[in-house]
Design a protein around this motif. Structure first.
Motif, mmCIF file in Angstrom:
data_model
loop_
_atom_site.group_PDB
_atom_site.id
_atom_site.type_symbol
_atom_site.label_atom_id
_atom_site.label_comp_id
_atom_site.label_asym_id
_atom_site.label_seq_id
_atom_site.Cartn_x
_atom_site.Cartn_y
_atom_site.Cartn_z
ATOM 1 N N GLU A 56 0.834 -1.209 0.000
ATOM 2 C CA GLU A 56 0.000 0.000 0.000
ATOM 3 C C GLU A 56 0.867 1.256 0.000
ATOM 4 O O GLU A 56 0.642 2.182 -0.762
ATOM 5 C CB GLU A 56 -0.898 0.026 1.233
ATOM 6 N N LEU A 57 1.856 1.278 0.896
ATOM 7 C CA LEU A 57 2.738 2.444 0.984
ATOM 8 C C LEU A 57 3.516 2.644 -0.307
ATOM 9 O O LEU A 57 3.696 3.774 -0.765
ATOM 10 C CB LEU A 57 3.686 2.304 2.178
ATOM 11 N N TRP A 58 3.961 1.563 -0.913
ATOM 12 C CA TRP A 58 4.681 1.650 -2.184
ATOM 13 C C TRP A 58 3.765 2.193 -3.282
ATOM 14 O O TRP A 58 4.166 3.058 -4.070
ATOM 15 C CB TRP A 58 5.223 0.275 -2.568
ATOM 16 N N ALA A 59 2.529 1.706 -3.345
ATOM 17 C CA ALA A 59 1.584 2.160 -4.361
ATOM 18 C C ALA A 59 1.229 3.628 -4.156
ATOM 19 O O ALA A 59 1.153 4.397 -5.123
ATOM 20 C CB ALA A 59 0.326 1.301 -4.342
ATOM 21 N N ILE A 60 1.023 4.050 -2.911
ATOM 22 C CA ILE A 60 0.713 5.446 -2.633
ATOM 23 C C ILE A 60 1.879 6.333 -3.043
ATOM 24 O O ILE A 60 1.687 7.394 -3.663
ATOM 25 C CB ILE A 60 0.347 5.630 -1.146
ATOM 26 N N LEU A 76 -8.096 10.399 -6.926
ATOM 27 C CA LEU A 76 -8.991 9.253 -7.055
ATOM 28 C C LEU A 76 -8.276 7.964 -6.677
ATOM 29 O O LEU A 76 -8.811 7.152 -5.915
ATOM 30 C CB LEU A 76 -9.526 9.160 -8.483
ATOM 31 N N TRP A 77 -7.051 7.770 -7.176
ATOM 32 C CA TRP A 77 -6.301 6.563 -6.832
ATOM 33 C C TRP A 77 -5.979 6.517 -5.347
ATOM 34 O O TRP A 77 -6.016 5.456 -4.729
ATOM 35 C CB TRP A 77 -5.022 6.450 -7.662
ATOM 36 N N LEU A 78 -5.645 7.653 -4.756
ATOM 37 C CA LEU A 78 -5.340 7.680 -3.323
ATOM 38 C C LEU A 78 -6.556 7.294 -2.492
ATOM 39 O O LEU A 78 -6.448 6.531 -1.533
ATOM 40 C CB LEU A 78 -4.826 9.053 -2.907
ATOM 41 N N ILE A 79 -7.717 7.808 -2.871
ATOM 42 C CA ILE A 79 -8.951 7.460 -2.147
ATOM 43 C C ILE A 79 -9.222 5.962 -2.254
ATOM 44 O O ILE A 79 -9.532 5.300 -1.260
ATOM 45 C CB ILE A 79 -10.138 8.289 -2.681
ATOM 46 N N ILE A 80 -9.073 5.423 -3.457
ATOM 47 C CA ILE A 80 -9.318 3.989 -3.649
ATOM 48 C C ILE A 80 -8.312 3.167 -2.850
ATOM 49 O O ILE A 80 -8.680 2.204 -2.172
ATOM 50 C CB ILE A 80 -9.252 3.629 -5.154
ATOM 51 N N LEU A 81 -7.031 3.541 -2.911
ATOM 52 C CA LEU A 81 -6.000 2.772 -2.207
ATOM 53 C C LEU A 81 -6.161 2.833 -0.697
ATOM 54 O O LEU A 81 -5.910 1.852 0.001
ATOM 55 C CB LEU A 81 -4.609 3.277 -2.601
ATOM 56 N N ILE A 82 -6.586 3.965 -0.186
ATOM 57 C CA ILE A 82 -6.693 4.117 1.265
ATOM 58 C C ILE A 82 -7.947 3.449 1.816
ATOM 59 O O ILE A 82 -7.897 2.755 2.832
ATOM 60 C CB ILE A 82 -6.642 5.609 1.651
ATOM 61 N N PHE A 83 -9.079 3.625 1.142
ATOM 62 C CA PHE A 83 -10.340 3.139 1.704
ATOM 63 C C PHE A 83 -10.700 1.711 1.296
ATOM 64 O O PHE A 83 -11.543 1.087 1.940
ATOM 65 C CB PHE A 83 -11.483 4.091 1.354
ATOM 66 N N VAL A 84 -10.098 1.201 0.237
ATOM 67 C CA VAL A 84 -10.332 -0.181 -0.184
ATOM 68 C C VAL A 84 -8.960 -0.808 -0.461
ATOM 69 O O VAL A 84 -8.586 -1.009 -1.609
ATOM 70 C CB VAL A 84 -11.220 -0.243 -1.453
ATOM 71 N N PRO A 85 -8.200 -1.105 0.589
ATOM 72 C CA PRO A 85 -6.785 -1.439 0.416
ATOM 73 C C PRO A 85 -6.492 -2.611 -0.519
ATOM 74 O O PRO A 85 -5.773 -2.439 -1.498
ATOM 75 C CB PRO A 85 -6.301 -1.759 1.822
ATOM 76 N N LEU A 119 -5.358 -2.094 -4.391
ATOM 77 C CA LEU A 119 -4.055 -2.529 -4.907
ATOM 78 C C LEU A 119 -4.207 -3.329 -6.190
ATOM 79 O O LEU A 119 -3.451 -3.137 -7.148
ATOM 80 C CB LEU A 119 -3.342 -3.390 -3.862
ATOM 81 N N ILE A 120 -5.172 -4.225 -6.207
ATOM 82 C CA ILE A 120 -5.398 -5.039 -7.397
ATOM 83 C C ILE A 120 -5.826 -4.161 -8.564
ATOM 84 O O ILE A 120 -5.313 -4.299 -9.683
ATOM 85 C CB ILE A 120 -6.439 -6.138 -7.104
ATOM 86 N N ALA A 121 -6.752 -3.233 -8.318
ATOM 87 C CA ALA A 121 -7.209 -2.335 -9.383
ATOM 88 C C ALA A 121 -6.074 -1.450 -9.874
ATOM 89 O O ALA A 121 -5.922 -1.230 -11.081
ATOM 90 C CB ALA A 121 -8.367 -1.474 -8.877
ATOM 91 N N TRP A 122 -5.249 -0.942 -8.946
ATOM 92 C CA TRP A 122 -4.140 -0.081 -9.339
ATOM 93 C C TRP A 122 -3.119 -0.855 -10.170
ATOM 94 O O TRP A 122 -2.578 -0.347 -11.151
ATOM 95 C CB TRP A 122 -3.482 0.529 -8.112
ATOM 96 N N ALA A 123 -2.877 -2.113 -9.798
ATOM 97 C CA ALA A 123 -1.935 -2.930 -10.554
ATOM 98 C C ALA A 123 -2.440 -3.202 -11.966
ATOM 99 O O ALA A 123 -1.663 -3.277 -12.911
ATOM 100 C CB ALA A 123 -1.679 -4.243 -9.820
ATOM 101 N N MET A 124 -3.764 -3.326 -12.105
ATOM 102 C CA MET A 124 -4.330 -3.628 -13.422
ATOM 103 C C MET A 124 -4.543 -2.380 -14.276
ATOM 104 O O MET A 124 -4.276 -2.397 -15.479
ATOM 105 C CB MET A 124 -5.653 -4.367 -13.250
ATOM 106 N N PHE A 125 -5.038 -1.299 -13.661
ATOM 107 C CA PHE A 125 -5.467 -0.147 -14.450
ATOM 108 C C PHE A 125 -4.696 1.132 -14.153
ATOM 109 O O PHE A 125 -4.956 2.157 -14.767
ATOM 110 C CB PHE A 125 -6.956 0.137 -14.191
ATOM 111 N N GLY A 126 -3.795 1.090 -13.208
ATOM 112 C CA GLY A 126 -3.063 2.283 -12.800
ATOM 113 C C GLY A 126 -2.069 2.731 -13.855
ATOM 114 O O GLY A 126 -1.937 2.136 -14.928
ATOM 115 N N PRO A 127 -1.355 3.788 -13.548
ATOM 116 C CA PRO A 127 -0.392 4.316 -14.518
ATOM 117 C C PRO A 127 0.707 3.298 -14.803
ATOM 118 O O PRO A 127 1.249 2.684 -13.901
ATOM 119 C CB PRO A 127 0.175 5.556 -13.825
ATOM 120 N N LYS A 128 0.989 3.130 -16.062
ATOM 121 C CA LYS A 128 2.023 2.190 -16.471
ATOM 122 C C LYS A 128 3.308 2.958 -16.744
ATOM 123 O O LYS A 128 3.292 4.072 -17.229
ATOM 124 C CB LYS A 128 1.614 1.451 -17.746
#
Length: 68
Positions: A18-22, A37-46, A50-59
Motif C-alpha cells: 500500500e505504501l509503495w503504491a501510494i 482518485l487513486w489515493l482514495i481507492i488505495l486508502i479506503f479499499v486497500p 491494490l489489485i485495481a491499481w496494478a491492473m489499471f493504474g499508470p504504467k
C-alpha cells in the motif's frame, strides 16, 4: 508456526505494498484529479485498490528497443 503470525505477516506485506503504491501515485506525472482518485481507492479499499491499481493504474513507459 501459529496462524496469527501468518495473518500478521500478510498484513505487513499488504501495508508495505500500500505504501509503495501510494508513493508511486504521488510521484506519477498524472493530474491531481487522477492522483486523488487513486489515493482514495488505495486508502479506503486497500486490497481491492491494490489489485485495481496494478491492473489499471499508470504504467511505466517501456524503453524502445533498438531497431536493426
Amino acid at each position: 508456526m501459529q496462524l496469527e503470525y501468518v495473518w500478521i505477516g500478510l498484513a505487513v506485506v499488504v501495508l508495505l505494498l500500500e505504501l509503495w503504491a501510494i508513493n508511486a501515485v504521488l510521484r506519477s506525472t498524472s493530474g491531481w484529479e487522477t492522483k486523488g482518485l487513486w489515493l482514495i481507492i488505495l486508502i479506503f479499499v486497500p486490497l481491492l485498490g491494490l489489485i485495481a491499481w496494478a491492473m489499471f493504474g499508470p504504467k511505466r513507459e517501456m524503453p524502445e528497443q533498438g531497431k536493426h
